[in-house]
Design a protein around this motif. Structure first.
Motif, short mmCIF file in Angstrom:
data_model
loop_
_atom_site.label_atom_id
_atom_site.label_comp_id
_atom_site.label_asym_id
_atom_site.label_seq_id
_atom_site.Cartn_x
_atom_site.Cartn_y
_atom_site.Cartn_z
N UNK A 191 -8.16 10.89 5.86
CA UNK A 191 -8.40 9.63 6.26
C UNK A 191 -7.71 9.29 7.33
N UNK A 192 -8.52 9.20 8.80
CA UNK A 192 -7.91 8.74 9.74
C UNK A 192 -8.38 7.52 10.56
N UNK A 219 0.69 -1.15 -0.20
CA UNK A 219 0.13 0.06 -0.05
C UNK A 219 0.98 1.06 0.11
N UNK A 220 1.88 1.35 0.59
CA UNK A 220 2.70 2.47 0.73
C UNK A 220 3.56 2.57 -0.56
N UNK A 221 3.86 1.45 -1.10
CA UNK A 221 4.53 1.77 -2.66
C UNK A 221 3.76 2.21 -3.58
N UNK A 222 2.33 2.58 -3.31
CA UNK A 222 1.31 3.04 -4.34
C UNK A 222 1.32 4.74 -3.90
N UNK A 229 -4.81 0.30 8.46
CA UNK A 229 -6.35 0.26 7.63
C UNK A 229 -6.54 1.55 6.80
N UNK A 230 -5.92 2.70 7.01
CA UNK A 230 -6.27 3.79 6.31
C UNK A 230 -5.34 3.69 5.01
N UNK A 287 -17.57 9.29 10.76
CA UNK A 287 -16.86 8.36 11.64
C UNK A 287 -16.10 7.43 10.90
N UNK A 288 -15.14 6.68 11.50
CA UNK A 288 -14.37 5.60 10.87
C UNK A 288 -14.90 4.33 11.08
#
Length: 253
Positions: free
Chosen positions: A170-171, A64-67, A176-177, A145-146
């Motif tokens: 997005x928190x 996900x971080x790589x995106x 998850x976020x 809310x989340x």
């Protein structure tokens, strides 16, 4: 706008100031508006010691971080590391809790709108109250809310797009976020920026308080949080901080 990256712990961190990062947000949102909903939202994710450690222990989070289009150094330790372990030093820390206010000032001035997604219903509502008091001319396109399931995401994304929001905050907590952002990026066409923001709403709602400035500047904000919640954070911080230091020492350039 021209910018460079500082590679720390194997990840490219955008080497700009908070003010410059807010300008990039503005430029991307204007481009998204002009595309009539054809552009994918830009993804801006935060990196700190916890996240850096998690990239080595959670494959889904790493992917996900790589995106991300932009990874900003949320932790002061990354700024310190960039000065000695990278060819490009980071000009300053871009803590999301600080950057939100830079972004809000630009949004208020330039007419961008925010959607606030995350935290409990109470914290979300209190965060909205704080934002409106601090930035009365800022357009809050919507908030929610989340606490929701995957089956609700399609309708939530439709609501966000219908709201006309330029920036979605997005928190939902790591990982998850980030996973939510990747999974729903196509559904969120029309939004200019999606910004992961971790515990931002804890601070905006007044639930948590920031460390003294000297601790922030010394890279000790994690210690302040640990002192407030030692039972939950001592073990986690010792493990993740040690792991993150190892990663920075062995995978930076």
């Amino acid at each position: 706008m021209h910018y460079t990256f500082s590679r720390i712990g194997g990840w490219p961190h955008i080497a700009v100031t908070r003010e410059q990062f807010a300008q990039i947000m503005l430029d991307d949102c204007i481009a998204a508006r002009n595309s009539s909903g054809e552009l994918l939202p830009k993804l801006a994710f935060s990196m700190n010691a916890q996240a850096l450690s998690l990239t080595r222990t959670d494959k889904v989070f790493e992917e996900a971080m790589a995106e991300a289009d932009y990874i900003q150094a949320d932790g002061q330790s990354l700024v310190f590391a960039s000065r000695y372990l990278s060819d490009t030093a980071l000009p300053e820390r871009i803590a999301t809790t600080d950057f939100f206010h830079d972004a809000a000032k630009v949004a208020q001035r330039e007419g961008l709108s925010f959607y606030i997604l995350g935290a409990s219903a109470e914290q979300n509502s209190k965060s909205i109250d704080t934002i409106r008091k601090l930035y009365p001319e800022l357009t809050i396109a919507g908030h929610r809310h989340g606490y929701f399931g995957a089956s609700e995401e399609d309708e939530i994304c439709r609501e966000i797009v219908r709201s006309g929001a330029d920036v979605l905050w997005v928190g939902l907590g790591k990982p998850k976020e980030q996973i939510f952002c990747i999974r729903n990026r196509e559904r969120l066409k029309g939004v200019g920026w999606i910004k992961s923001c971790g515990g931002l709403f804890d601070f905006l709602s007044g639930k948590n308080r920031r460390a003294p400035l000297w601790m922030q500047n010394a890279g000790l904000e994690w210690l302040h949080r640990m002192m407030l919640d030692p039972q939950r954070l001592i073990k986690r911080n010792v493990v993740t901080n040690s792991h993150a230091i190892y990663i920075m020492l062995t995978a930076s350039k």
